[in-house]
Design a protein around this motif. Structure first.
Motif, PDB file in Angstrom:
ATOM      1  N   ALA A   1       0.829  -1.222   0.000  1.00 53.58           N
ATOM      2  CA  ALA A   1       0.000   0.000   0.000  1.00 53.58           C
ATOM      3  C   ALA A   1       0.854   1.259   0.000  1.00 53.58           C
ATOM      4  CB  ALA A   1      -0.913  -0.012   1.217  1.00 53.58           C
ATOM      5  N   CYS A   2       2.076   1.158   0.495  1.00 56.20           N
ATOM      6  CA  CYS A   2       2.963   2.330   0.531  1.00 56.20           C
ATOM      7  C   CYS A   2       4.123   2.206  -0.445  1.00 56.20           C
ATOM      8  CB  CYS A   2       3.518   2.530   1.940  1.00 56.20           C
ATOM      9  SG  CYS A   2       2.270   2.966   3.171  1.00 56.20           S
ATOM     10  N   HIS A   3       4.714   0.989  -0.523  1.00 56.83           N
ATOM     11  CA  HIS A   3       5.933   0.816  -1.322  1.00 56.83           C
ATOM     12  C   HIS A   3       5.667   0.244  -2.714  1.00 56.83           C
ATOM     13  CE1 HIS A   3       8.599   1.814   2.020  1.00 56.83           C
ATOM     14  NE2 HIS A   3       7.867   1.025   2.795  1.00 56.83           N
ATOM     15  N   GLY A   4       4.447  -0.173  -2.996  1.00 58.30           N
ATOM     16  CA  GLY A   4       4.123  -0.718  -4.299  1.00 58.30           C
ATOM     17  C   GLY A   4       4.428  -2.194  -4.401  1.00 58.30           C
ATOM     18  N   VAL A   5       3.673  -2.890  -5.246  1.00 62.22           N
ATOM     19  CA  VAL A   5       3.863  -4.335  -5.428  1.00 62.22           C
ATOM     20  C   VAL A   5       5.272  -4.644  -5.913  1.00 62.22           C
ATOM     21  CG1 VAL A   5       3.097  -6.360  -6.719  1.00 62.22           C
ATOM     22  CG2 VAL A   5       1.412  -4.710  -5.873  1.00 62.22           C
ATOM     23  N   ASP A   6       5.803  -3.791  -6.796  1.00 62.07           N
ATOM     24  CA  ASP A   6       7.125  -4.024  -7.373  1.00 62.07           C
ATOM     25  C   ASP A   6       8.246  -3.353  -6.595  1.00 62.07           C
ATOM     26  OD1 ASP A   6       6.606  -1.398  -7.945  1.00 62.07           O
ATOM     27  OD2 ASP A   6       6.698  -1.621 -10.132  1.00 62.07           O
ATOM     28  N   GLY A   7       7.910  -2.752  -5.450  1.00 57.10           N
ATOM     29  CA  GLY A   7       8.932  -2.116  -4.629  1.00 57.10           C
ATOM     30  C   GLY A   7       9.449  -0.796  -5.168  1.00 57.10           C
ATOM     31  N   LYS A   8       8.802  -0.273  -6.212  1.00 56.77           N
ATOM     32  CA  LYS A   8       9.266   0.973  -6.828  1.00 56.77           C
ATOM     33  C   LYS A   8       8.528   2.197  -6.295  1.00 56.77           C
ATOM     34  CE  LYS A   8      10.730  -1.262 -11.119  1.00 56.77           C
ATOM     35  NZ  LYS A   8      10.570  -1.345 -12.599  1.00 56.77           N
ATOM     36  N   GLY A   9       7.680   1.999  -5.280  1.00 57.85           N
ATOM     37  CA  GLY A   9       6.917   3.106  -4.733  1.00 57.85           C
ATOM     38  C   GLY A   9       5.678   3.408  -5.561  1.00 57.85           C
TER      39      GLY A   9
END
Length: 743
Positions: free
Chosen positions: A637-645
């Protein structure tokens, strides 16, 4: 030099047996020599000159054991920047050139399609090439070549595609091109980190380095097969009489690896497969151009450790002293030397040992001597591919702030380009073997070469028979494999039986009865081959075959029992699984057999979980898998599914995060207590909340997942979490980057 120089060195522009099969020969310590028995041509050179030397001058710079000498086969202007060679069945030599490799310290124009493959011929059989033509022009750094009949398979840099080229009008230039493997995908990485090889092995599979794939050549097409645990190595690939593969990894500063078992069964390395001292190298020249910098130099400024191992070969020819047959030779182009390793087998474990005491087999004082590949030749001698240049490191390691650039400029190493030599090592007074004409011989005649004393002839006769798919020789091959005296081979040798079996397999003509007979062969290597050849039946849970294999569970050779464990793993039959347990139970904890089983288990993990997760221990893998569930339910919800924000910039991206990949403590402190304030110059609407109320397993799982997924870092274990908790007892507020950076 940077370990990564690895292939680069080996690349140099990419820089890219005895007829007895009976038993792997053991190390003869009487072969280990001292300087007194080595031809002392040049002494150690503390102040080497980078000046260009003609081939004639270079020949005077080599330090060789007595009884050997080098001969020039080809040089500039006939060839430039050579990195790999291949002979067709009639001994015509194809040379892959990397003509745009590091033409200056910046690597300017490196990806221009101006490289080529040359065709060289020795028309009077004096050992020196006297005829040349440009076989293929305007290529992008060709890196892999393999002759198949009258065609040449070629792979270029930056692509996985492989094409077959053919000269139909005998003018020395290819005029036909057809695809044989075209996934049409761009190959990632700079040129030193891409694949090499195309080694047609005794088992009829074609192997490469780097990529987790091998190929079968069928009906003019390369058919891929996956290697679950991945391939090995970087630049250079070779095999011995029995099909054992030898890889090398310059990037890891590992001179030899992957030789215990075939990579299709997984990975198996032993800490004592060679000693720590084996990694030390002994140049006879000051070596300032070392990517690793001062840590890789001795007090006398010589290279102290393998840093660019590449181009290895197991010598299998018949025209050099017999004690060289079966030895592994490894090039170290930064050190301007070639290592000779004795290969031994004890209780199924293969070990390597330098044949000399604090010396090398071949060394040179020519600063531009850069061997990047070696081969057993059709004439039974050893061939060296010398890129002969100043820079042997790719541009990633010669940048303005690198250790290397000042050395390159100081010595003017960037000035020596567009040269190249191919040498052959010959034995004093020993005549090279005859020139082959395998492409013109009858199939029956080719069968007779399966027992030839030169491994090059055996391999190429087998390959040519399979390419022809000539069924007329099947009965003759069966007779050879059964050890029957016949007109096909002059002697009933184990090596001939081995090649006959694999040739029949390549012709789809190997029957069950012949395999069963070979289980009882007097030679252990033939028995091992027969076990491998039974795998199609094991995959079908063939009880008759499993019953026959049970007789080998008490075989005197541990490597035969190891092959049993590896091959039986293909069967789902309870009988096969029980047999594996019996072998292990009666082995008294034998390390080789236990580790073979572990390699199979890890291989299965790789099939199930993928290559990266499969290589991990089960406990670490479970941390990552559990962390994945937590991250996807809470953190996306904060960092994105792909970790890219997110576009809303709710929280900083995790991909490539310095906090995640720098040690363990910083990431642990952040997750335990939170993080506040600007991050990498960006202010976010809320601070990272503390997650310390969760237990150590939970914290370790989340961090293990995000490190694995977003920064390719190793897992964090619960014990690591506890240690940081204990260090930060009483902490009740979020960290700032300023605080963390000061630790």
């Amino acid at each position: 030099m940077n370990k990564k120089i690895l292939i680069v060195s080996i690349l140099t522009g990419f820089v890219t047996f005895t007829c007895q099969v009976s038993k792997q020969k053991t190390t003869d310590h009487t072969l280990r020599t001292t300087a007194a028995s080595v031809e002392a041509v040049p002494a150690f050179t503390a102040d080497p000159s980078p000046a260009y030397l003609t081939p004639e001058q270079s020949l005077k710079t080599f330090r060789l054991p007595k009884g050997y000498h080098l001969e020039l086969v080809a040089s500039e202007p006939m060839i430039h920047e050579p990195v790999a060679i291949a002979w067709d069945g009639n001994a015509r030599m194809y040379v892959a050139e990397l003509n745009t490799y590091m033409q200056d310290v910046e690597g300017t124009g490196e990806h221009e399609p101006t490289s080529r493959v040359m065709l060289l011929e020795d028309t009077n059989n004096d050992g020196k090439m006297d005829k040349s033509s440009v076989f293929i022009d305007k290529m992008l750094l060709p890196r892999m070549i393999l002759c198949v009949g009258h065609e040449l398979l070629v792979n270029e840099t930056d692509t996985y595609n492989i094409y077959a080229y053919k000269d139909t009008n005998a003018d020395g230039t290819a005029d036909e091109k057809r695809p044989v493997y075209t996934p049409d995908k761009k190959a990632p990485g700079n040129l030193e980190h891409q694949r090499s090889g195309l080694d047609w092995n005794v088992d009829n599979w074609i192997y490469t380095t780097v990529d987790p794939v091998r190929f079968r050549y069928k009906n003019g097409i390369l058919k891929p097969d996956s290697i679950p645990s991945g391939s090995n190595g970087q630049w250079g690939l070779t095999h011995d009489d029995f099909g054992r593969l030898f890889f090398s990894s310059a990037g890891g500063e590992v001179p030899a690896l992957g030789f215990q078992i075939n990579p299709v069964y997984g990975r198996l390395e032993f800490n004592d497969q060679y000693t720590k001292e084996f990694n030390e190298v002994w140049p006879i020249i000051k070596t300032p151009d070392v990517q690793g910098g001062l840590k890789r130099l001795r007090a006398d400024t010589t290279l102290n450790h393998f840093t660019a191992s590449c181009g290895q070969v197991v010598f299998r020819g018949d025209r050099l002293p017999k004690d060289l047959q079966g030895d592994l030779l490894i090039s170290e182009p930064v050190g301007r030397l070639i290592r000779r390793a004795k290969v031994s087998s004890k209780d199924g474990k293969i070990t390597l040992e330098n044949a000399y005491q604090k010396e090398e087999f071949i060394a040179s004082t020519d600063m531009n001597f850069r061997v990047v590949n070696m081969y057993t030749g059709p004439d039974g001698n050893l061939y060296l591919v010398d890129m002969h240049r100043g820079i042997i490191q790719e541009g990633n390691w010669t940048g303005p702030n690198s250790y290397l650039r000042p050395q390159i400029k100081r010595y003017g190493l960037d000035k020596n380009i567009q040269h190249g030599r191919i040498y052959r090592l010959v034995s004093d007074g020993m005549k090279p073997g005859p020139k082959p004409k395998l492409l013109d011989e009858s199939s029956k005649k080719l069968v007779s070469y399966l027992g030839h004393p030169n491994g090059w002839w055996r391999d190429n006769a087998q390959k040519e028979l399979i390419l022809r798919n000539d069924k007329s020789v099947i009965e003759g091959l069966k007779a050879v494999s059964a050890g029957t005296m016949n007109p096909y081979v002059k002697a009933n040798s184990a090596i001939a039986r081995l090649h006959a079996l694999w040739t029949l397999e390549g012709l789809d003509a190997l029957d069950k009865n012949l395999i069963q007979k070979s289980f009882k062969d007097q030679d252990g290597e033939v028995r091992k081959a027969a076990i491998r050849l039974s795998e199609p039946y094991l995959k079908q849970n063939d009880e008759e075959i499993i019953d026959q294999l049970a007789a080998l569970k008490t075989d005197a050779a541990n490597d035969v029992k190891m092959q049993l464990i590896l091959s039986l793993s293909y069967s789902k039959s309870p009988q096969a699984k029980s047999l594996i347990k019996e072998i292990l139970a009666s082995s008294n904890g034998n390390e080789v057999l236990a580790r073979a089983q572990k390699s199979i288990d890890k291989n299965e993990d790789s099939k199930k979980f993928g290559l990266r997760l499969g290589r991990l221990e089960e406990s670490d893998r479970n941390l990552i898998l559990n962390g994945s569930v937590i991250y996807k339910s809470l953190c996306t919800a904060c960092h994105g599914v792909d970790g890219k924000g997110l576009l809303s910039k709710t929280a900083p991206p995790l991909v490539g995060s310095k906090r995640l990949g720098k040690g363990k403590d910083m990431a642990l402190r952040i997750l335990l207590h939170g993080l506040s304030g600007p991050i990498d110059g960006e202010t976010y609407p809320s601070e990272m909340p503390a997650m310390g109320d969760n237990d150590d397993q939970w914290i370790a799982s989340v961090l293990s997942y995000v490190r694995h997924e977003f920064v390719n870092a190793p897992p964090i274990r619960p014990a690591d979490v506890k240690a940081v908790r204990d260090q930060t007892v009483g902490r009740n507020k979020a960290w700032t980057l300023t605080e963390l950076s000061g630790m």
